[in-house]
Design a protein around this motif. Sequence first.
Motif, mmCIF file in Angstrom:
data_model
loop_
_atom_site.group_PDB
_atom_site.id
_atom_site.type_symbol
_atom_site.label_atom_id
_atom_site.label_comp_id
_atom_site.label_asym_id
_atom_site.label_seq_id
_atom_site.Cartn_x
_atom_site.Cartn_y
_atom_site.Cartn_z
ATOM 1 N N ASN A 4 -8.546 2.400 7.400
ATOM 2 C CA ASN A 4 -9.176 1.432 6.500
ATOM 3 C C ASN A 4 -8.441 0.099 6.477
ATOM 4 O O ASN A 4 -9.022 -0.940 6.234
ATOM 5 C CB ASN A 4 -9.221 2.002 5.079
ATOM 6 C CG ASN A 4 -10.059 3.251 5.005
ATOM 7 O OD1 ASN A 4 -11.180 3.277 5.489
ATOM 8 N ND2 ASN A 4 -9.508 4.308 4.435
ATOM 9 N N THR A 5 -7.125 0.157 6.671
ATOM 10 C CA THR A 5 -6.355 -1.088 6.624
ATOM 11 C C THR A 5 -5.854 -1.479 8.008
ATOM 12 O O THR A 5 -5.064 -2.397 8.135
ATOM 13 C CB THR A 5 -5.160 -0.926 5.679
ATOM 14 O OG1 THR A 5 -4.441 0.249 6.067
ATOM 15 C CG2 THR A 5 -5.588 -0.799 4.248
ATOM 16 N N TRP B 108 -3.781 0.081 9.898
ATOM 17 C CA TRP B 108 -2.376 0.396 10.148
ATOM 18 C C TRP B 108 -2.351 1.609 11.092
ATOM 19 O O TRP B 108 -2.786 2.692 10.714
ATOM 20 C CB TRP B 108 -1.635 0.715 8.855
ATOM 21 C CG TRP B 108 -1.532 -0.473 7.935
ATOM 22 C CD1 TRP B 108 -1.599 -1.786 8.282
ATOM 23 C CD2 TRP B 108 -1.335 -0.455 6.513
ATOM 24 N NE1 TRP B 108 -1.459 -2.589 7.187
ATOM 25 C CE2 TRP B 108 -1.298 -1.800 6.081
ATOM 26 C CE3 TRP B 108 -1.192 0.562 5.570
ATOM 27 C CZ2 TRP B 108 -1.110 -2.152 4.743
ATOM 28 C CZ3 TRP B 108 -1.009 0.210 4.249
ATOM 29 C CH2 TRP B 108 -0.963 -1.137 3.843
ATOM 30 N N ILE C 103 5.815 6.199 3.438
ATOM 31 C CA ILE C 103 5.855 5.464 4.708
ATOM 32 C C ILE C 103 5.822 6.435 5.891
ATOM 33 O O ILE C 103 5.160 6.171 6.908
ATOM 34 C CB ILE C 103 7.105 4.565 4.760
ATOM 35 C CG1 ILE C 103 7.062 3.542 3.621
ATOM 36 C CG2 ILE C 103 7.192 3.850 6.101
ATOM 37 C CD1 ILE C 103 5.947 2.548 3.714
ATOM 38 N N TYR D 223 4.393 9.319 5.949
ATOM 39 C CA TYR D 223 3.003 9.790 6.052
ATOM 40 C C TYR D 223 2.162 8.783 6.815
ATOM 41 O O TYR D 223 1.363 9.140 7.686
ATOM 42 C CB TYR D 223 2.433 10.011 4.651
ATOM 43 C CG TYR D 223 0.995 10.475 4.651
ATOM 44 C CD1 TYR D 223 0.688 11.816 4.806
ATOM 45 C CD2 TYR D 223 -0.037 9.564 4.520
ATOM 46 C CE1 TYR D 223 -0.617 12.245 4.824
ATOM 47 C CE2 TYR D 223 -1.358 9.979 4.546
ATOM 48 C CZ TYR D 223 -1.640 11.323 4.694
ATOM 49 O OH TYR D 223 -2.934 11.743 4.724
ATOM 50 N N LEU D 224 2.370 7.506 6.471
ATOM 51 C CA LEU D 224 1.641 6.434 7.143
ATOM 52 C C LEU D 224 1.997 6.394 8.628
ATOM 53 O O LEU D 224 1.118 6.199 9.482
ATOM 54 C CB LEU D 224 2.009 5.106 6.483
ATOM 55 C CG LEU D 224 0.995 3.983 6.547
ATOM 56 C CD1 LEU D 224 -0.310 4.423 5.901
ATOM 57 C CD2 LEU D 224 1.540 2.760 5.843
ATOM 58 N N ALA D 225 3.273 6.586 8.945
ATOM 59 C CA ALA D 225 3.703 6.545 10.348
ATOM 60 C C ALA D 225 3.097 7.710 11.126
ATOM 61 O O ALA D 225 2.775 7.576 12.309
ATOM 62 C CB ALA D 225 5.225 6.586 10.430
ATOM 63 N N ILE E 5 2.520 5.360 14.337
ATOM 64 C CA ILE E 5 3.488 5.029 15.379
ATOM 65 C C ILE E 5 4.209 6.271 15.887
ATOM 66 O O ILE E 5 5.082 6.193 16.739
ATOM 67 C CB ILE E 5 4.534 4.015 14.885
ATOM 68 C CG1 ILE E 5 5.277 4.558 13.666
ATOM 69 C CG2 ILE E 5 3.889 2.687 14.557
ATOM 70 C CD1 ILE E 5 6.556 3.812 13.388
ATOM 71 N N ASN F 26 -3.627 4.524 8.958
ATOM 72 C CA ASN F 26 -4.712 4.353 7.996
ATOM 73 C C ASN F 26 -5.786 3.461 8.613
ATOM 74 O O ASN F 26 -5.597 2.255 8.759
ATOM 75 C CB ASN F 26 -4.172 3.740 6.706
ATOM 76 C CG ASN F 26 -5.195 3.797 5.600
ATOM 77 O OD1 ASN F 26 -6.387 3.694 5.850
ATOM 78 N ND2 ASN F 26 -4.745 3.988 4.391
#
Lengths: 203, 203
Positions: free
Chosen positions: A158-159, A161, A148, A150-152, A164, A156
């Motif tokens: 592609n999706t 997202w 999570i 990494y995502l923040a 932040i 991404n």
Amino acid sequence: MKSGDATIEVPAESSRAAEKGKAPLIAVTATPHENRKYKKGIAIFDFILRIGAIVCILAAAAAMGTSDETLPFFTQFFQFEASYDDLPTFQFFLIAMALSGAYLVLSLPFSIVTIIRPLAVAPRLLLLILDTVALTLTTAAGAAAAAIVYLAHNGNPNTNWLAICQQFGNFCQQVSGAVVACFVGVLIFVLLILLSALALKRH
Amino acid sequence: MKSGDATIEVPAESSRAAEKGKAPLIAVTATPHENRKYKKGIAIFDFILRIGAIVCILAAAAAMGTSDETLPFFTQFFQFEASYDDLPTFQFFLIAMALSGAYLVLSLPFSIVTIIRPLAVAPRLLLLILDTVALTLTTAAGAAAAAIVYLAHNGNPNTNWLAICQQFGNFCQQVSGAVVACFVGVLIFVLLILLSALALKRH
């Protein structure tokens, strides 16, 4: 070699003990004293590592639990705030760290037992099994939080997202620190299992 | 108690052996043959569990690797498609499963060695240490993928990450299946470590 009487007397006594089925504890190794010392050394190292793991896990829990950032601008209806309980994964992380830390504290007495009685097998086996379970829990929490984080950081495309961390920089830094502390704890758990295995094997 | 001579003779001999440092091998257990059988049983069970783990890990890798869904509608410039390589976490999952599966296949010969020589300590210790590392890798991959799958199913309103599983239902199902298979593999790894610990301890 000079006092022949004594050398005959001692084996005779130990062999009588063997008949009663008590000897094995002493007879296991050619040098039981050295073996005992070696295992005691492992037990003391185990105790120190456990305290190190407690520090890491508590640091991870504290960093995650206090992560909270409110942005300095707001609209009429809305204030921008990020906290660990906005993301279920971070809540799981905190719960897992609490469980893992509690287990580590409760395992200290057993570690002390292995220092006092280095040749006892049961407490070591118990510690090894519970350490393995705690390792799995800690790793799962750390990896999920890392995914999570990494995502923040990166988002991404592609999706759809979005990252932040441009807005909530301090929050992201604190959470990343918690994940790093958690992985140091995981490393110590692996070492603890390795030590227990070494202590369990016949010398 | 009747044959006083015999009871003195036998201990005298065993104590002489103890002095030479050769007795322990015999004195460790009351019934070495039973101990050998018991450890052989553990080794065979270990081998079977390893094959089960290979199946689980390969199933997880296959389910993740073939996850790919193209939506039946498209615009002039854009086709909607979801695949595992859209998300870095799923790529990591696939790599970790490949590594873990390769390790499991390579560990089979060592498992066979412990079946043939149930009392050997070195191969068991090696397997226990490497199993612990493989457990950590597999758990980390599974937990990270689970965190992303959860996000794909539920989204997160606080960070404006929307769920994508309404559109890509089949993709999500396949990825969830891969995560479940991975966690079954983790469970088997924990059992393997437990078995190794039991086999390592003196009987």
